[in-house]
Design a protein around this motif. Structure first.
Motif, mmCIF file in Angstrom:
data_model
loop_
_atom_site.group_PDB
_atom_site.id
_atom_site.type_symbol
_atom_site.label_atom_id
_atom_site.label_comp_id
_atom_site.label_asym_id
_atom_site.label_seq_id
_atom_site.Cartn_x
_atom_site.Cartn_y
_atom_site.Cartn_z
ATOM 1 N N THR A 189 0.843 -1.279 -0.063
ATOM 2 C CA THR A 189 -0.066 -0.140 -0.174
ATOM 3 C C THR A 189 0.898 1.339 -0.068
ATOM 4 O O THR A 189 1.785 1.092 0.449
ATOM 5 C CB THR A 189 -0.720 -0.037 1.115
ATOM 6 O OG1 THR A 189 0.153 0.041 2.346
ATOM 7 C CG2 THR A 189 -2.042 -1.247 1.191
ATOM 8 N N GLU A 190 0.374 2.324 -0.745
ATOM 9 C CA GLU A 190 1.046 3.653 -0.579
ATOM 10 C C GLU A 190 0.636 4.332 0.668
ATOM 11 O O GLU A 190 -0.457 4.221 0.903
ATOM 12 C CB GLU A 190 0.905 4.229 -1.922
ATOM 13 C CG GLU A 190 -0.515 4.656 -2.331
ATOM 14 C CD GLU A 190 -1.077 3.639 -3.048
ATOM 15 O OE1 GLU A 190 -1.120 2.332 -2.604
ATOM 16 O OE2 GLU A 190 -1.964 4.018 -4.235
ATOM 17 N N PRO A 191 1.507 5.342 0.975
ATOM 18 C CA PRO A 191 1.074 6.627 2.097
ATOM 19 C C PRO A 191 0.061 7.217 1.236
ATOM 20 O O PRO A 191 -0.234 7.379 0.182
ATOM 21 C CB PRO A 191 2.248 7.062 2.018
ATOM 22 C CG PRO A 191 3.070 7.293 1.055
ATOM 23 C CD PRO A 191 2.748 5.684 0.413
ATOM 24 N N ARG A 192 -0.677 7.798 2.403
ATOM 25 C CA ARG A 192 -1.906 8.700 1.988
ATOM 26 C C ARG A 192 -1.527 9.781 0.678
ATOM 27 O O ARG A 192 -2.365 9.863 -0.108
ATOM 28 C CB ARG A 192 -2.507 9.383 3.392
ATOM 29 C CG ARG A 192 -3.685 10.511 2.987
ATOM 30 C CD ARG A 192 -3.809 11.228 4.322
ATOM 31 N NE ARG A 192 -2.651 11.791 4.762
ATOM 32 C CZ ARG A 192 -1.978 12.811 4.417
ATOM 33 N NH1 ARG A 192 -2.393 13.543 3.273
ATOM 34 N NH2 ARG A 192 -0.809 13.576 4.821
ATOM 35 N N ASN A 193 -0.265 10.569 0.993
ATOM 36 C CA ASN A 193 -0.102 11.865 0.122
ATOM 37 C C ASN A 193 0.077 11.100 -1.298
ATOM 38 O O ASN A 193 0.072 12.016 -2.208
ATOM 39 C CB ASN A 193 0.990 12.480 0.519
ATOM 40 C CG ASN A 193 2.235 11.491 0.962
ATOM 41 O OD1 ASN A 193 2.300 10.485 0.734
ATOM 42 N ND2 ASN A 193 3.602 11.962 0.684
ATOM 43 N N LEU A 194 0.479 9.873 -1.739
ATOM 44 C CA LEU A 194 0.582 9.377 -2.788
ATOM 45 C C LEU A 194 -0.850 8.847 -3.580
ATOM 46 O O LEU A 194 -0.978 8.825 -4.781
ATOM 47 C CB LEU A 194 1.387 8.023 -3.225
ATOM 48 C CG LEU A 194 2.970 8.360 -2.698
ATOM 49 C CD1 LEU A 194 3.596 7.038 -3.137
ATOM 50 C CD2 LEU A 194 3.482 9.645 -3.425
ATOM 51 N N ILE A 195 -1.743 8.927 -2.750
ATOM 52 C CA ILE A 195 -3.140 8.665 -3.333
ATOM 53 C C ILE A 195 -3.719 10.162 -3.598
ATOM 54 O O ILE A 195 -4.445 10.233 -4.517
ATOM 55 C CB ILE A 195 -4.079 8.194 -1.902
ATOM 56 C CG1 ILE A 195 -3.420 6.740 -1.973
ATOM 57 C CG2 ILE A 195 -5.730 8.067 -2.446
ATOM 58 C CD1 ILE A 195 -4.496 6.052 -1.172
ATOM 59 N N GLU A 196 -3.514 10.972 -2.621
ATOM 60 C CA GLU A 196 -4.116 12.472 -2.826
ATOM 61 C C GLU A 196 -3.125 13.383 -4.108
ATOM 62 O O GLU A 196 -3.705 14.305 -4.412
ATOM 63 C CB GLU A 196 -3.974 13.517 -1.717
ATOM 64 C CG GLU A 196 -4.788 12.887 -0.711
ATOM 65 C CD GLU A 196 -4.271 13.327 0.878
ATOM 66 O OE1 GLU A 196 -5.069 13.199 1.603
ATOM 67 O OE2 GLU A 196 -3.218 13.918 1.080
ATOM 68 N N VAL A 197 -2.112 12.907 -4.291
ATOM 69 C CA VAL A 197 -1.186 13.551 -5.319
ATOM 70 C C VAL A 197 -1.925 13.747 -6.464
ATOM 71 O O VAL A 197 -1.565 14.769 -7.419
ATOM 72 C CB VAL A 197 0.327 12.988 -5.377
ATOM 73 C CG1 VAL A 197 0.146 11.684 -6.450
ATOM 74 C CG2 VAL A 197 1.198 14.197 -5.840
ATOM 75 N N PHE A 198 -2.646 12.758 -7.006
ATOM 76 C CA PHE A 198 -3.328 12.937 -8.215
ATOM 77 C C PHE A 198 -4.566 13.963 -8.312
ATOM 78 O O PHE A 198 -5.123 14.462 -9.393
ATOM 79 C CB PHE A 198 -3.927 11.710 -8.960
ATOM 80 C CG PHE A 198 -2.796 10.500 -8.808
ATOM 81 C CD1 PHE A 198 -2.076 10.397 -9.948
ATOM 82 C CD2 PHE A 198 -2.752 9.561 -7.827
ATOM 83 C CE1 PHE A 198 -0.877 9.541 -10.027
ATOM 84 C CE2 PHE A 198 -1.601 8.826 -7.984
ATOM 85 C CZ PHE A 198 -0.869 8.635 -8.874
ATOM 86 N N GLN A 199 -4.812 14.376 -7.010
ATOM 87 C CA GLN A 199 -6.190 15.204 -6.884
ATOM 88 C C GLN A 199 -7.400 14.898 -7.637
ATOM 89 O O GLN A 199 -7.789 15.696 -8.400
ATOM 90 C CB GLN A 199 -5.502 16.608 -7.303
ATOM 91 C CG GLN A 199 -4.462 17.103 -6.809
ATOM 92 C CD GLN A 199 -4.583 18.541 -5.944
ATOM 93 O OE1 GLN A 199 -5.515 19.159 -6.078
ATOM 94 N NE2 GLN A 199 -3.522 18.967 -5.293
ATOM 95 N N LEU A 200 -7.582 13.460 -7.816
ATOM 96 C CA LEU A 200 -8.928 13.084 -8.639
ATOM 97 C C LEU A 200 -9.983 12.548 -7.595
ATOM 98 O O LEU A 200 -9.566 12.406 -6.135
ATOM 99 C CB LEU A 200 -8.221 11.968 -9.083
ATOM 100 C CG LEU A 200 -7.427 12.161 -10.442
ATOM 101 C CD1 LEU A 200 -7.009 10.771 -11.124
ATOM 102 C CD2 LEU A 200 -8.080 12.843 -11.605
ATOM 103 N N SER A 201 -11.025 12.733 -7.820
ATOM 104 C CA SER A 201 -12.303 12.318 -7.086
ATOM 105 C C SER A 201 -12.196 10.874 -7.028
ATOM 106 O O SER A 201 -11.434 9.903 -7.671
ATOM 107 C CB SER A 201 -13.425 12.478 -7.624
ATOM 108 O OG SER A 201 -13.598 11.860 -8.874
ATOM 109 N N THR A 202 -12.886 10.067 -5.978
ATOM 110 C CA THR A 202 -12.484 8.741 -5.649
ATOM 111 C C THR A 202 -12.681 7.849 -6.746
ATOM 112 O O THR A 202 -12.189 6.928 -7.314
ATOM 113 C CB THR A 202 -13.618 8.629 -4.617
ATOM 114 O OG1 THR A 202 -13.529 9.240 -3.401
ATOM 115 C CG2 THR A 202 -13.181 6.990 -3.816
#
Lengths: 315, 229
Positions: A189-202
């Motif tokens: 799993t990646e850290p939270r900031n690597l999920i948010e970095v794309f700035q895409l909706s779920t």
């Protein structure tokens, strides 16, 4: 002297319990299959020579790549002998088979393993960074990481698959092995900031992750299937089925990761049974396809509700 | 301006933050101090929006606060394995030259795998990843943990410079550093805002926090080392 072996057995036990019952059984079955094949083909001297050289090269490869040499040299008494004992113990079945068919090879095996064990080569800390890895955009970080981890294994399997294209099903077995390696890229799993970095909706994020995984997978696997089809055109329907089933499993693996994602922890608490289904579906495609197909929808909804608190502001 | 009103946060039946009211002006460096378990990280997680409050509101410039406005550096950071420093940072900053320029401050071996980095180096790469983003609000939870003297000093200067066009909320156990860089400091105790100090009253902080702690512990410490009179 035996402390390293005890550590290894404890680690092995932990690995088997962490990968779950299904994957453990598959790994053990594959190992048994490899040993049975080795036993079957080890009658001629030339085959034994080939197996012996491959065995020594494999030990050399493992020895060069292992990261615990500094630890062993610092904390374990008789490090060279401990490593030597470790290699002998874990390759005992191969040594027994080779010795049964050619007893004179035994001292050569001992000498070769002792020689490799005595090499204290510390791997360069600089990362493996070749042309293939540089071509992968950084937003596919799972693939960069995965390729870096399994680079030589994937390349080896890839070429074996191409070379065996003329033998019915042989290439497909290699492609299956490659698929299992590729879907394992989504175990971490990646850290939270690597999920948010794309700035895409779920929903957009999940679509991006699933489609990019499918895109990269097909780029890798289609050349292998094309080579296979050159020699086995009658198997075109098997290839299409293989591709569709693999795509389904790739999507399943991506969604499985996010269905149990927690931003607070680096470890992934994926249900081992659900994890095992992905691997079993690759090996036994017909039986599990409907289940994996339905589970894709279930995991999609679960991933959505799981990631929504993190990505809800990016709508 | 960030306005936190009557914020109450709980984990199950355990209420961690009770009726928090804070007002943070734009361009301010706002310090949050408190002992372990005081609720600092929970407050940050709630401001950032990954923890839902039981009640209360958090507003940024009179509208609902959004992750689009915030960069958040967590206390504990983990990284995807087998990724180099360059690969990690390029997810946040596209221009490699900008990365190299910023890295002159920390001298990280960016072409090596992050897995091989020390604790301090990992902290530095996390700091680089947040300070290179240009969002107006920056939350830094224990950013000085694991940093050496030189890097701590560098980070203090960076924070001060960034505050010229960003609002920064910071937590740290190193009181001296917080006093040096913050314009306001809030003391959280057991999930309640115990005190808020501005620059003019910073001299009261040590007395307020440490005098209570010392008086609570002194008797026990004397007992333990057998010097009770």
């Amino acid at each position: 002297m035996f402390s390293l072996l005890i550590i290894r057995f404890c680690q092995l036990k932990r690995i088997l319990s962490s990968i779950g019952v299904f994957r453990s059984i598959i790994v053990i079955l594959l190992l048994l299959l490899a040993l049975v094949s080795l036993n079957y083909y080890s009658h001629s001297t030339s085959t034994i020579k080939f197996v012996f050289i491959s065995y020594v090269l494999l030990i050399l490869y493992i020895h060069f790549n292992r990261n615990d040499k500094a630890f062993i040299y610092k904390h374990i008494k008789n490090p060279i002998f401990s490593i030597f004992l470790e290699y002998l113990t874990f390759s005992l079945p191969i040594i027994i088979i080779l010795t049964i068919y050619k007893p004179l090879i035994f001292p050569f095996i001992l000498f070769a393993v002792l020689f490799v064990s005595s090499l204290n080569i510390i791997k360069n800390k600089r990362s493996r960074n070749n042309k293939i890895l540089k071509k992968i955009p950084t937003w596919y970080f799972e693939w960069i990481s995965g390729f870096r981890k399994y680079y030589y294994s994937i390349i080896l399997l890839y070429f074996i698959s191409i070379f065996l294209s003329f033998i019915p099903f042989a290439s497909l077995v290699c492609s299956t092995a490659i698929t299992i390696v590729l879907i394992s890229f989504y175990d971490e799993t990646e850290p939270r900031n690597l999920i948010e970095v794309f700035q895409l909706s779920t929903s957009k994020f999940l679509l991006f992750k699933v489609f990019s995984a499918i895109k990269l997978y097909t780029i890798i696997i289609i050349p292998l299937l094309s080579f296979y089809l050159i020699y086995n055109i009658a198997h075109w329907h098997i290839c299409i089925y293989f591709l569709l089933n693999s795509i389904l499993t790739v999507s399943y693996s991506v969604l499985l990761k996010y269905s149990s994602y927690s931003y607070q922890t680096a470890s992934n608490s994926v249900n081992p049974i659900l994890k095992g289904i992905a691997a079993v579906n690759i090996i036994l495609p017909v039986v599990f396809v409907p289940l994996v197909f339905l589970l894709n929808f279930y995991l999609l909804f679960k991933s959505f509700s799981n990631l929504n608190p993190i990505l809800n502001d990016f709508d | 301006m960030i306005s936190i009103k009557d914020l109450t946060v709980a984990y199950g039946f355990n209420t961690v933050l009770h009726n928090i009211n804070l007002s943070i002006s734009s361009g301010e460096i706002y310090g949050i101090v408190g002992l372990n378990g005081a609720g600092k990280t929970t407050l940050f997680n709630t401001i950032y929006g990954i923890k839902t409050p039981l009640s209360g509101s958090i507003k940024y410039n009179d509208s609902k606060i959004s992750k689009k406005d915030i960069t958040f550096l967590e206390t504990e950071n983990y990284y995807f394995s087998h990724i180099t420093g360059y690969e990690y940072l390029s997810l946040f900053v596209k221009d490699i030259q900008i990365i190299n320029e910023w890295n002159k401050l920390f001298n990280l071996p960016l072409d090596e795998l992050i897995d091989t980095y020390s604790t301090g180096m990992r902290k530095k790469i996390s700091i680089l990843s947040v300070i290179t983003q240009k969002k107006p609000l920056l939350i830094l939870d224990e950013p000085f943990n694991g940093l050496d003297l030189q890097s701590s000093r560098t980070l203090s200067v960076i924070i001060k410079e960034l505050s010229k066009n960003r609002t920064i909320i910071i937590s740290s156990h190193i009181l001296e550093t917080v006093i040096n860089i913050c314009s306001t400091i809030c003391y959280l105790k057991n999930g309640v805002v115990e005190s808020i100090w501005d620059k003019n009253s910073f001299h009261l902080i040590e007395e307020k926090i440490f005098s209570v702690l010392d008086s609570e512990n002194l008797s026990l410490i004397r007992d333990l080392i057998g010097q009770k009179h």
